[in-house]
Design a protein around this motif. Structure first.
Motif, PDB file in Angstrom:
ATOM      1  N   ILE B 118       0.836  -1.209   0.000  1.00 27.26           N
ATOM      2  CA  ILE B 118       0.000   0.000   0.000  1.00 27.26           C
ATOM      3  C   ILE B 118       0.873   1.263   0.000  1.00 27.26           C
ATOM      4  O   ILE B 118       0.758   2.099  -0.892  1.00 27.26           O
ATOM      5  N   SER B 119       1.754   1.353   0.998  1.00 30.34           N
ATOM      6  CA  SER B 119       2.621   2.545   1.075  1.00 30.34           C
ATOM      7  C   SER B 119       3.495   2.667  -0.165  1.00 30.34           C
ATOM      8  O   SER B 119       3.733   3.772  -0.663  1.00 30.34           O
ATOM      9  N   SER B 120       3.981   1.526  -0.648  1.00 32.71           N
ATOM     10  CA  SER B 120       4.899   1.590  -1.790  1.00 32.71           C
ATOM     11  C   SER B 120       4.172   1.991  -3.069  1.00 32.71           C
ATOM     12  O   SER B 120       4.722   2.718  -3.896  1.00 32.71           O
ATOM     13  N   GLN B 121       2.936   1.524  -3.239  1.00 35.62           N
ATOM     14  CA  GLN B 121       2.183   1.925  -4.438  1.00 35.62           C
ATOM     15  C   GLN B 121       1.897   3.426  -4.423  1.00 35.62           C
ATOM     16  O   GLN B 121       1.931   4.083  -5.453  1.00 35.62           O
ATOM     17  N   ILE B 122       1.619   3.954  -3.230  1.00 42.48           N
ATOM     18  CA  ILE B 122       1.379   5.403  -3.133  1.00 42.48           C
ATOM     19  C   ILE B 122       2.666   6.150  -3.502  1.00 42.48           C
ATOM     20  O   ILE B 122       2.651   7.116  -4.257  1.00 42.48           O
ATOM     21  N   ALA B 123       3.801   5.656  -2.966  1.00 44.94           N
ATOM     22  CA  ALA B 123       5.088   6.307  -3.248  1.00 44.94           C
ATOM     23  C   ALA B 123       5.429   6.229  -4.736  1.00 44.94           C
ATOM     24  O   ALA B 123       5.907   7.205  -5.331  1.00 44.94           O
ATOM     25  N   LEU B 124       5.165   5.066  -5.346  1.00 48.85           N
ATOM     26  CA  LEU B 124       5.453   4.916  -6.785  1.00 48.85           C
ATOM     27  C   LEU B 124       4.626   5.903  -7.598  1.00 48.85           C
ATOM     28  O   LEU B 124       5.118   6.536  -8.533  1.00 48.85           O
ATOM     29  N   ARG B 125       3.373   6.014  -7.227  1.00 48.21           N
ATOM     30  CA  ARG B 125       2.485   6.910  -7.965  1.00 48.21           C
ATOM     31  C   ARG B 125       2.916   8.378  -7.820  1.00 48.21           C
ATOM     32  O   ARG B 125       2.934   9.143  -8.780  1.00 48.21           O
ATOM     33  N   LEU B 126       3.306   8.749  -6.590  1.00 47.79           N
ATOM     34  CA  LEU B 126       3.701  10.146  -6.337  1.00 47.79           C
ATOM     35  C   LEU B 126       5.155  10.417  -6.714  1.00 47.79           C
ATOM     36  O   LEU B 126       5.590  11.556  -6.724  1.00 47.79           O
ATOM     37  N   LYS B 127       5.885   9.322  -6.980  1.00 43.66           N
ATOM     38  CA  LYS B 127       7.346   9.404  -7.183  1.00 43.66           C
ATOM     39  C   LYS B 127       7.994  10.029  -5.941  1.00 43.66           C
ATOM     40  O   LYS B 127       8.860  10.908  -6.025  1.00 43.66           O
ATOM     41  N   CYS B 128       7.551   9.579  -4.792  1.00 42.36           N
ATOM     42  CA  CYS B 128       8.028  10.102  -3.512  1.00 42.36           C
ATOM     43  C   CYS B 128       9.151   9.210  -2.982  1.00 42.36           C
ATOM     44  O   CYS B 128       8.949   8.013  -2.748  1.00 42.36           O
ATOM     45  N   HIS B 129      10.326   9.786  -2.817  1.00 41.87           N
ATOM     46  CA  HIS B 129      11.482   9.017  -2.353  1.00 41.87           C
ATOM     47  C   HIS B 129      11.743   9.233  -0.866  1.00 41.87           C
ATOM     48  O   HIS B 129      12.790   8.848  -0.359  1.00 41.87           O
ATOM     49  N   GLY B 130      10.793   9.839  -0.191  1.00 44.63           N
ATOM     50  CA  GLY B 130      10.965  10.119   1.239  1.00 44.63           C
ATOM     51  C   GLY B 130      10.733   8.891   2.103  1.00 44.63           C
ATOM     52  O   GLY B 130      10.583   7.769   1.609  1.00 44.63           O
ATOM     53  N   TYR B 131      10.680   9.130   3.398  1.00 45.12           N
ATOM     54  CA  TYR B 131      10.464   8.081   4.397  1.00 45.12           C
ATOM     55  C   TYR B 131       9.179   7.312   4.065  1.00 45.12           C
ATOM     56  O   TYR B 131       8.145   7.901   3.789  1.00 45.12           O
ATOM     57  N   ASN B 132       9.284   5.996   4.073  1.00 44.87           N
ATOM     58  CA  ASN B 132       8.135   5.161   3.705  1.00 44.87           C
ATOM     59  C   ASN B 132       8.055   3.986   4.662  1.00 44.87           C
ATOM     60  O   ASN B 132       8.994   3.202   4.765  1.00 44.87           O
ATOM     61  N   SER B 133       6.949   3.896   5.376  1.00 46.54           N
ATOM     62  CA  SER B 133       6.881   2.825   6.371  1.00 46.54           C
ATOM     63  C   SER B 133       5.457   2.303   6.526  1.00 46.54           C
ATOM     64  O   SER B 133       4.484   3.017   6.286  1.00 46.54           O
ATOM     65  N   THR B 134       5.360   1.041   6.922  1.00 39.51           N
ATOM     66  CA  THR B 134       4.048   0.416   7.135  1.00 39.51           C
ATOM     67  C   THR B 134       4.021  -0.240   8.503  1.00 39.51           C
ATOM     68  O   THR B 134       4.953  -0.973   8.849  1.00 39.51           O
ATOM     69  N   TYR B 135       2.991   0.026   9.258  1.00 39.42           N
ATOM     70  CA  TYR B 135       2.831  -0.607  10.579  1.00 39.42           C
ATOM     71  C   TYR B 135       1.730  -1.652  10.510  1.00 39.42           C
ATOM     72  O   TYR B 135       0.634  -1.350  10.053  1.00 39.42           O
ATOM     73  N   SER B 136       2.041  -2.838  10.959  1.00 37.43           N
ATOM     74  CA  SER B 136       1.059  -3.925  10.979  1.00 37.43           C
ATOM     75  C   SER B 136       0.913  -4.433  12.397  1.00 37.43           C
ATOM     76  O   SER B 136       1.538  -5.429  12.768  1.00 37.43           O
ATOM     77  N   HIS B 137       0.157  -3.727  13.181  1.00 36.62           N
ATOM     78  CA  HIS B 137      -0.017  -4.106  14.582  1.00 36.62           C
ATOM     79  C   HIS B 137      -1.499  -4.274  14.906  1.00 36.62           C
ATOM     80  O   HIS B 137      -2.041  -3.604  15.792  1.00 36.62           O
ATOM     81  N   CYS B 138      -2.154  -5.118  14.156  1.00 38.62           N
ATOM     82  CA  CYS B 138      -3.598  -5.360  14.355  1.00 38.62           C
ATOM     83  C   CYS B 138      -4.352  -4.044  14.527  1.00 38.62           C
ATOM     84  O   CYS B 138      -4.212  -3.150  13.706  1.00 38.62           O
ATOM     85  N   GLY B 139      -5.101  -3.941  15.635  1.00 37.32           N
ATOM     86  CA  GLY B 139      -5.970  -2.781  15.826  1.00 37.32           C
ATOM     87  C   GLY B 139      -5.270  -1.495  16.187  1.00 37.32           C
ATOM     88  O   GLY B 139      -5.918  -0.449  16.294  1.00 37.32           O
ATOM     89  N   THR B 140      -3.956  -1.531  16.391  1.00 37.77           N
ATOM     90  CA  THR B 140      -3.257  -0.273  16.685  1.00 37.77           C
ATOM     91  C   THR B 140      -2.292   0.098  15.555  1.00 37.77           C
ATOM     92  O   THR B 140      -1.384   0.901  15.749  1.00 37.77           O
ATOM     93  N   SER B 141      -2.529  -0.487  14.407  1.00 32.64           N
ATOM     94  CA  SER B 141      -1.673  -0.174  13.254  1.00 32.64           C
ATOM     95  C   SER B 141      -1.719   1.311  12.928  1.00 32.64           C
ATOM     96  O   SER B 141      -0.678   1.947  12.715  1.00 32.64           O
ATOM     97  N   PHE B 142      -2.934   1.853  12.888  1.00 33.09           N
ATOM     98  CA  PHE B 142      -3.059   3.270  12.547  1.00 33.09           C
ATOM     99  C   PHE B 142      -2.432   4.146  13.633  1.00 33.09           C
ATOM    100  O   PHE B 142      -1.709   5.097  13.340  1.00 33.09           O
ATOM    101  N   ASP B 143      -2.732   3.825  14.897  1.00 34.13           N
ATOM    102  CA  ASP B 143      -2.201   4.631  16.006  1.00 34.13           C
ATOM    103  C   ASP B 143      -0.670   4.658  15.958  1.00 34.13           C
ATOM    104  O   ASP B 143      -0.051   5.697  16.221  1.00 34.13           O
ATOM    105  N   SER B 144      -0.088   3.514  15.624  1.00 30.37           N
ATOM    106  CA  SER B 144       1.380   3.435  15.528  1.00 30.37           C
ATOM    107  C   SER B 144       1.895   4.306  14.388  1.00 30.37           C
ATOM    108  O   SER B 144       2.913   4.997  14.533  1.00 30.37           O
ATOM    109  N   ALA B 145       1.195   4.258  13.255  1.00 31.64           N
ATOM    110  CA  ALA B 145       1.597   5.080  12.103  1.00 31.64           C
ATOM    111  C   ALA B 145       1.494   6.565  12.453  1.00 31.64           C
ATOM    112  O   ALA B 145       2.388   7.357  12.140  1.00 31.64           O
ATOM    113  N   LEU B 146       0.399   6.910  13.119  1.00 31.80           N
ATOM    114  CA  LEU B 146       0.200   8.314  13.505  1.00 31.80           C
ATOM    115  C   LEU B 146       1.263   8.762  14.506  1.00 31.80           C
ATOM    116  O   LEU B 146       1.780   9.875  14.425  1.00 31.80           O
ATOM    117  N   PHE B 147       1.592   7.865  15.425  1.00 35.20           N
ATOM    118  CA  PHE B 147       2.587   8.195  16.446  1.00 35.20           C
ATOM    119  C   PHE B 147       3.965   8.418  15.812  1.00 35.20           C
ATOM    120  O   PHE B 147       4.705   9.324  16.193  1.00 35.20           O
TER     121      PHE B 147
END
Lengths: 85, 355
Positions: B118-147
């Motif tokens: 998901i993150s990589s497809q967004i980066a490919l589309r935007l041609k964004c070479h910046g920080y790119n990360s994915t959090y997979s922590h069940c129900g706190t995945s989003f909270d971790s990404a936001l943090f």
């Protein structure tokens, strides 16, 4: 051969998820890669899987692909000669 | 450094890429609710889209839409949270594995089934070479990404971040969870649920992207003032954490106009919130959002969205109040909203939003 070409076109549309395309939109003599359909290396892998799964053809040499995937017609001719199912 | 939520876009049970849920929300009438899809051709060409699963298309559409709304072309960081990644392609790949006796496996499904697609497809589309990360922590995945974004922005490492929460519910996955008795019942009645007479959980898919930045703009929804994540707290620790976060922001509980909680209708999930309300938020109106957006690994992202949108609009719609009597009494323009979420009473998060 005509029937195989038609069948192959349908399979390519399905496997490569070419939404909105019909077999009539694919020119059997047009290049599959670069120009024509404009496919890429991932599509080549999908086509290799298609040939193995549907026609029992295992490509041993990756360089063979360049020739075989020149166009739908060339691909159909290769399948017609080498198919095991 | 101040951090602002500049724009948000979502695809969910509610009308996609829209804030219509503020006025007239779609009321779920079954445990399995499908997301409403936008016209993806507005964002992705058919040739680009042909290899993308539904979730990647949703993520791209919400990302591009939120960047457009915020007038930003290139974020410094792309950070996503996803519990299970692209389930649709994972199922396709695994089913082919079984059907074809582990041979002739499709490469596209394999590639698309990985979480960081998901993150990589967004980066490919935007041609964004910046920080790119994915959090997979069940129900706190989003909270971790936001943090992650919150810390990097606070430290001045980045100036803008695209933070997303993306999870999908497929019919097969829903069925599997049903067999585990995850969805309490197929009956859904909002009033019975509010009165505690029914224990219900509705499933939802979540694709929500938001842009954070260090600068306030005209489009700014609110300020992301502070946040905290903690593991397996008791009720006292939760209370302490709430007090700490308020204290360090020179606020008291009286300054909090409303608290957004991850109440879902499932008593196993909600008991924590009831206890917290009795102990810490006795006089603070409680808002909820899962009755509109459903339960999913990324659901907590809607909590922040709901709070932020209320601050932007300067009002809280009546249907967001968990207790209708609180809605009748509430007249003011909200200035401070606290968002409290937990996942299985293990991972908890507190997020403070201010006008």
């Amino acid at each position: 051969m005509e029937q195989l070409i038609e069948e192959l076109k349908k399979e390519i549309i399905e496997v490569l998820n070419l939404e909105g395309m019909t077999p009539a939109d694919i020119d059997e003599n047009a290049p599959l890669f670069g120009e024509g359909l404009g496919l890429d290396s991932i599509d080549a892998l999908e086509l290799i899987v298609l040939m193995e799964k549907n026609y029992g053809i295992k490509l041993q040499n990756a360089n063979e692909g360049k020739e075989i995937f020149k166009s739908v017609k060339v691909m159909a001719e290769y399948i017609n000669t080498h198919r095991t199912k | 450094m101040s951090i602002y939520i500049q724009s948000v876009s979502h695809i969910s049970i509610q009308k996609p890429l829209s804030e219509e849920w503020m006025e007239s929300p779609v009321v779920p009438d079954s445990s399995f609710m499908k997301s409403q899809e936008p016209d993806y051709k507005l964002f992705i060409s058919p040739m680009e889209a042909r290899r993308m699963g539904t979730l990647v298309k949703r993520a791209l559409a919400t990302s591009l839409d939120t960047l457009r709304k915020g007038g930003c072309e290139m974020p410094d960081a792309i950070i996503s949270g996803t519990g299970l990644g692209c389930v649709e392609h994972t199922e396709k790949f695994l089913n082919t594995l079984i059907d074809n006796d582990e041979e002739c496996l499709p490469p596209t499904s394999f590639m698309q089934s990985t979480h960081n697609t998901i993150s990589s497809q967004i980066a490919l589309r935007l041609k964004c070479h910046g920080y790119n990360s994915t959090y997979s922590h069940c129900g706190t995945s989003f909270d971790s990404a936001l943090f992650d974004a919150f810390l990097q922005l606070s430290l001045g490492k980045i100036r803008t971040a695209l933070v997303g929460a993306h999870d999908e519910m497929t019919p097969d996955y829903f069925l599997m969870l049903s067999k585990l008795d995850f969805w309490k019942t197929h009956f859904y009645d909002l009033e019975q649920l509010r009165r505690g007479e029914e224990s219900v959980s509705i499933s939802g898919s979540c694709s929500l992207s938001r842009r954070l930045s260090a600068e306030k703009q005209e489009s700014t929804l609110c300020e992301l003032k502070d946040m905290e994540m903690f593991y397996r707290p008791g009720i006292l620790q939760s209370q302490h954490a709430i007090n700490d976060i308020l204290l360090r922001n020179n606020l008291s509980i009286k300054d909090i106009d409303a608290v957004v909680m991850g109440l879902s209708g499932d008593r196993d999930n909600d008991d924590v919130y009831y206890e917290l309300r009795d102990r810490a938020f006795k006089n603070t109106p409680v808002l909820w959002y899962k009755q509109m957006f459903g339960e999913s690994f990324g659901a907590s992202s809607f909590g922040v969205y709901v709070g932020a949108e209320c601050l932007r609009a300067g009002r809280i719609p009546q249907h967001l109040f968990f207790f209708p009597e609180e809605a009748e009494k509430f007249q003011k323009e909200p200035r401070n909203i606290l968002v409290y979420n937990h996942f299985h009473d293990k991972d908890h998060s507190i997020i403070l939003l201010t006008k």
